[in-house]
Write an enzyme that holds these catalytic residues in place. Structure first.
Site, PDB file in Angstrom:
ATOM      1  N   ASP A  15     124.986 -10.344 111.436  1.00  0.00           N
ATOM      2  CA  ASP A  15     125.876 -11.496 111.588  1.00  0.00           C
ATOM      3  C   ASP A  15     126.316 -11.497 113.043  1.00  0.00           C
ATOM      4  O   ASP A  15     127.030 -10.590 113.486  1.00  0.00           O
ATOM      5  CB  ASP A  15     127.071 -11.355 110.632  1.00  0.00           C
ATOM      6  CG  ASP A  15     127.537 -12.703 110.114  1.00  0.00           C
ATOM      7  OD1 ASP A  15     127.346 -13.700 110.842  1.00  0.00           O
ATOM      8  OD2 ASP A  15     128.088 -12.768 109.002  1.00  0.00           O
ATOM      9  N   LYS A  51     124.481 -15.418 110.255  1.00  0.00           N
ATOM     10  CA  LYS A  51     123.618 -14.339 109.774  1.00  0.00           C
ATOM     11  C   LYS A  51     122.164 -14.640 110.127  1.00  0.00           C
ATOM     12  O   LYS A  51     121.638 -15.685 109.770  1.00  0.00           O
ATOM     13  CB  LYS A  51     123.715 -14.242 108.248  1.00  0.00           C
ATOM     14  CG  LYS A  51     125.047 -13.769 107.715  1.00  0.00           C
ATOM     15  CD  LYS A  51     124.923 -13.490 106.226  1.00  0.00           C
ATOM     16  CE  LYS A  51     126.267 -13.207 105.583  1.00  0.00           C
ATOM     17  NZ  LYS A  51     127.150 -14.416 105.567  1.00  0.00           N
ATOM     18  N   CYS A  64     135.468  -1.872 106.631  1.00  0.00           N
ATOM     19  CA  CYS A  64     135.632  -3.288 106.240  1.00  0.00           C
ATOM     20  C   CYS A  64     135.576  -4.211 107.450  1.00  0.00           C
ATOM     21  O   CYS A  64     136.194  -3.962 108.479  1.00  0.00           O
ATOM     22  CB  CYS A  64     136.964  -3.477 105.524  1.00  0.00           C
ATOM     23  SG  CYS A  64     137.233  -5.185 104.996  1.00  0.00           S
ATOM     24  N   ARG A  77     131.247 -22.323 108.154  1.00  0.00           N
ATOM     25  CA  ARG A  77     130.341 -22.065 109.265  1.00  0.00           C
ATOM     26  C   ARG A  77     128.985 -22.695 109.016  1.00  0.00           C
ATOM     27  O   ARG A  77     128.327 -23.151 109.950  1.00  0.00           O
ATOM     28  CB  ARG A  77     130.194 -20.551 109.454  1.00  0.00           C
ATOM     29  CG  ARG A  77     129.095 -20.158 110.429  1.00  0.00           C
ATOM     30  CD  ARG A  77     129.144 -18.680 110.765  1.00  0.00           C
ATOM     31  NE  ARG A  77     130.429 -18.337 111.322  1.00  0.00           N
ATOM     32  CZ  ARG A  77     131.107 -17.211 111.066  1.00  0.00           C
ATOM     33  NH1 ARG A  77     130.616 -16.312 110.245  1.00  0.00           N
ATOM     34  NH2 ARG A  77     132.274 -16.985 111.632  1.00  0.00           N
ATOM     35  N   TYR A  78     128.529 -22.666 107.772  1.00  0.00           N
ATOM     36  CA  TYR A  78     127.225 -23.225 107.420  1.00  0.00           C
ATOM     37  C   TYR A  78     127.462 -24.537 106.688  1.00  0.00           C
ATOM     38  O   TYR A  78     128.386 -24.652 105.880  1.00  0.00           O
ATOM     39  CB  TYR A  78     126.472 -22.240 106.524  1.00  0.00           C
ATOM     40  CG  TYR A  78     126.372 -20.848 107.110  1.00  0.00           C
ATOM     41  CD1 TYR A  78     125.544 -20.597 108.200  1.00  0.00           C
ATOM     42  CD2 TYR A  78     127.125 -19.800 106.598  1.00  0.00           C
ATOM     43  CE1 TYR A  78     125.469 -19.318 108.742  1.00  0.00           C
ATOM     44  CE2 TYR A  78     127.047 -18.524 107.129  1.00  0.00           C
ATOM     45  CZ  TYR A  78     126.215 -18.287 108.205  1.00  0.00           C
ATOM     46  OH  TYR A  78     126.139 -17.033 108.747  1.00  0.00           O
ATOM     47  N   CYS A 132     142.051  -5.255  97.533  1.00  0.00           N
ATOM     48  CA  CYS A 132     140.805  -4.691  97.028  1.00  0.00           C
ATOM     49  C   CYS A 132     141.122  -3.491  96.137  1.00  0.00           C
ATOM     50  O   CYS A 132     142.178  -2.877  96.262  1.00  0.00           O
ATOM     51  CB  CYS A 132     139.911  -4.246  98.186  1.00  0.00           C
ATOM     52  SG  CYS A 132     139.030  -5.613  98.965  1.00  0.00           S
ATOM     53  N   CYS A 182     137.842  -0.112 101.986  1.00  0.00           N
ATOM     54  CA  CYS A 182     136.688   0.531 102.624  1.00  0.00           C
ATOM     55  C   CYS A 182     136.995   0.722 104.108  1.00  0.00           C
ATOM     56  O   CYS A 182     137.498  -0.184 104.772  1.00  0.00           O
ATOM     57  CB  CYS A 182     135.445  -0.336 102.468  1.00  0.00           C
ATOM     58  SG  CYS A 182     135.043  -0.659 100.743  1.00  0.00           S
ATOM     59  N   ARG A 188     127.983 -24.718 102.631  1.00  0.00           N
ATOM     60  CA  ARG A 188     128.735 -23.724 101.864  1.00  0.00           C
ATOM     61  C   ARG A 188     129.949 -23.219 102.631  1.00  0.00           C
ATOM     62  O   ARG A 188     129.951 -23.220 103.865  1.00  0.00           O
ATOM     63  CB  ARG A 188     127.833 -22.549 101.469  1.00  0.00           C
ATOM     64  CG  ARG A 188     127.091 -21.889 102.609  1.00  0.00           C
ATOM     65  CD  ARG A 188     125.755 -21.332 102.080  1.00  0.00           C
ATOM     66  NE  ARG A 188     125.086 -20.489 103.055  1.00  0.00           N
ATOM     67  CZ  ARG A 188     124.254 -20.948 103.984  1.00  0.00           C
ATOM     68  NH1 ARG A 188     124.029 -22.253 104.088  1.00  0.00           N
ATOM     69  NH2 ARG A 188     123.683 -20.114 104.823  1.00  0.00           N
ATOM     70  N   ARG A 212     136.864  -7.059 107.492  1.00  0.00           N
ATOM     71  CA  ARG A 212     138.174  -7.733 107.584  1.00  0.00           C
ATOM     72  C   ARG A 212     139.307  -6.719 107.599  1.00  0.00           C
ATOM     73  O   ARG A 212     140.324  -6.893 106.947  1.00  0.00           O
ATOM     74  CB  ARG A 212     138.343  -8.745 106.451  1.00  0.00           C
ATOM     75  CG  ARG A 212     137.347  -9.874 106.555  1.00  0.00           C
ATOM     76  CD  ARG A 212     137.628 -11.125 105.784  1.00  0.00           C
ATOM     77  NE  ARG A 212     136.405 -11.913 105.821  1.00  0.00           N
ATOM     78  CZ  ARG A 212     135.491 -11.891 104.851  1.00  0.00           C
ATOM     79  NH1 ARG A 212     135.717 -11.227 103.734  1.00  0.00           N
ATOM     80  NH2 ARG A 212     134.373 -12.573 104.977  1.00  0.00           N
ATOM     81  N   ASP A 256     129.123  -5.073 111.306  1.00  0.00           N
ATOM     82  CA  ASP A 256     129.710  -5.949 112.318  1.00  0.00           C
ATOM     83  C   ASP A 256     130.438  -5.119 113.381  1.00  0.00           C
ATOM     84  O   ASP A 256     130.751  -3.954 113.154  1.00  0.00           O
ATOM     85  CB  ASP A 256     130.698  -6.917 111.659  1.00  0.00           C
ATOM     86  CG  ASP A 256     130.001  -7.852 110.670  1.00  0.00           C
ATOM     87  OD1 ASP A 256     128.833  -8.217 110.927  1.00  0.00           O
ATOM     88  OD2 ASP A 256     130.621  -8.207 109.652  1.00  0.00           O
TER      89      ASP A 256
HETATM   90  C1  LIG Z   1     127.745 -14.941 104.508  1.00  0.00           C
HETATM   91  C2  LIG Z   1     128.499 -16.171 104.553  1.00  0.00           C
HETATM   92  C3  LIG Z   1     128.239 -17.236 103.663  1.00  0.00           C
HETATM   93  C4  LIG Z   1     127.189 -17.140 102.601  1.00  0.00           C
HETATM   94  O1  LIG Z   1     125.956 -17.069 103.194  1.00  0.00           O
HETATM   95  P1  LIG Z   1     124.588 -16.911 102.378  1.00  0.00           P
HETATM   96  O2  LIG Z   1     123.643 -16.524 103.438  1.00  0.00           O
HETATM   97  O3  LIG Z   1     124.329 -18.240 101.781  1.00  0.00           O
HETATM   98  O4  LIG Z   1     124.795 -15.876 101.328  1.00  0.00           O
HETATM   99  C5  LIG Z   1     128.966 -18.387 103.799  1.00  0.00           C
HETATM  100  N1  LIG Z   1     129.905 -18.530 104.759  1.00  0.00           N
HETATM  101  C6  LIG Z   1     130.182 -17.544 105.636  1.00  0.00           C
HETATM  102  C7  LIG Z   1     131.197 -17.766 106.679  1.00  0.00           C
HETATM  103  C8  LIG Z   1     129.492 -16.328 105.555  1.00  0.00           C
HETATM  104  O5  LIG Z   1     129.793 -15.342 106.412  1.00  0.00           O
END
Ligand SMILES: *Cc1c(COP(=O)(O)O)cnc(C)c1O
Length: 366
Positions: A324, A331, A127, A107-108, A120, A124, A111, A129, A287
């Site tokens: 989120d 986020k 959760c 998504r980002y 797990c 929880c 990363r 998920r 969420d």
């Molecule tokens: C939370 C998340 C991350 C990591 O995000 P940071 O803000 O860098 O900790 C990476 N990918 C997804 C899809 C996420 O939900």
């Protein structure tokens, strides 16, 4: 919080000696009948919920639970409200839509989130998920190979966050293989593990595991503590050995109604985390997950908690409060408003004590 531990737990925790983590996990309560042996619950009700959303409470976490209103009970014990919730979303963050290959969310830009486990140490009830944890099959070798190939082919990815499920429920050898395979990809700089194990099954943090993780630095471990009563001697020892092994620790807390939506409790939690060398990172607004809406708090409550933390404790104890956004918006940090107004290049800024002080905005002249 219970401290005697022994009488209702399958293990004699009173001695402070626990069996190996696999044995603790294998003795988890996963039916209404098993849970009713230890807690005041209606076995049939629990089973009714468990048919839809599986249950698992391991003996370690079980022995921490005291009364039904102690903040740990609600995190672990199913309630009929889970089945009543029809408004929540099955996949609230549209993770499936942002998965170029299954189990990997991109998504980002720099990363990825890689779901390498489906189990797990405790399931929880809130959760995010709920749709998959405890009931989807873990990615087998071919699927992991697809994820690795994707990461290898996308040179913009510099940070890989392993999650699931919980990546620390994988066997050491499998985890070593995954981490080693990522480490040889030149553009992957940072590895992260998102895990609730230091909280829910701290016995999993063995010397062997610490040695394994140390080999793959820089590696960050993201823990998940929600309540001060979860910070036990065992959890402190687990986080201490990780910190001693050179693993930086950061914590994500989920804001939960009647569990931790209280400024005093949150201050205690954040201070305790810092004292066991875990840096608070995120406070998550819950969420819109189907089956979890009974845990949702108003946004105002999160903002009030952040304001109280800012006012009354050190910056080290203050996490980012994030929501989120549904549908994959990502986020976004929310913070209490501190800039009251701007008048002719002068900002009016409110202090933590409510006083308003003038401060030059410092705009560049054209
Ligand atoms: C939370 C998340 C991350 C990591 O995000 P940071 O803000 O860098 O900790 C990476 N990918 C997804 C899809 C996420 O939900």
């Amino acid at each position: 919080m219970r401290t005697d531990g022994g009488s209702r737990s399958p293990f004699q925790a009173a001695s402070g000696v626990w069996p190996p983590w696999r044995e603790i996990l294998a003795a988890s309560a996963d039916t209404g009948t098993a849970l009713a042996r230890h807690l005041p619950v209606d076995a049939a009700e629990v089973d009714q919920v468990a048919r839809r959303y599986p249950i698992r409470v391991n003996p370690y976490y079980l022995h921490l639970i005291g009364s039904p209103d102690d903040g740990l009970f609600a995190q672990a014990v199913p309630q009929l409200a889970e089945l009543a919730d029809q408004d929540g979303l099955v996949d609230p963050l549209a993770e499936e839509a942002h998965s170029p290959v299954r189990n990997l969310v991109h998504r980002y830009e720099d990363r990825v989130l890689w779901l390498v486990s489906s189990e797990c140490a405790m399931i929880c009830r809130f959760c995010t998920r709920k749709r998959r944890v405890g009931r989807s099959v873990p990615p087998e070798d071919e699927r992991l190979a697809l994820g690795l190939a994707y990461i290898r082919d996308h040179r913009e990815i510099r940070d890989v966050l392993l999650s699931g499920g919980d990546p620390l429920l994988l066997e050491d050898e499998r985890l070593a293989w995954i981490l080693g395979s990522l480490r040889v990809i030149p553009h992957v700089e940072i590895l992260r593990l998102g895990t609730r194990v230091p909280c829910t099954l701290p016995q999993r943090i063995t010397p062997d595991l610490c040695r394994l993780l140390t080999k793959h630095q820089p590696l960050y471990l993201m823990t998940h503590f929600n309540h001060p009563a979860e910070i036990t001697a065992e959890a402190a020892a687990a986080c201490g050995s990780l910190a001693d092994a050179g693993i930086p620790l950061a914590n994500q807390t989920v804001l939960l109604k009647r569990v931790n939506d209280d400024p005093d409790l949150m201050i205690e939690l954040m201070r305790k985390l810092v004292s066991i060398r875990v840096r608070p990172y995120y406070l998550h607004q819950l969420d819109f997950t189907r089956g979890a809406s009974h845990f949702r708090t108003p946004i105002a409550s999160g903002l009030e908690i952040i304001a109280a933390l800012r006012r009354r404790t050190s910056g080290l104890c203050v996490p980012h409060y994030v929501v989120d956004l549904p549908g994959g918006g990502g986020k976004i940090q929310l913070a209490p408003e501190t800039i009251v107004a701007e008048e002719g290049g002068i900002l009016l800024i409110r202090t933590h004590h409510g006083e308003v002080i003038r401060y030059p905005a410092g705009r560049n002249k054209r």
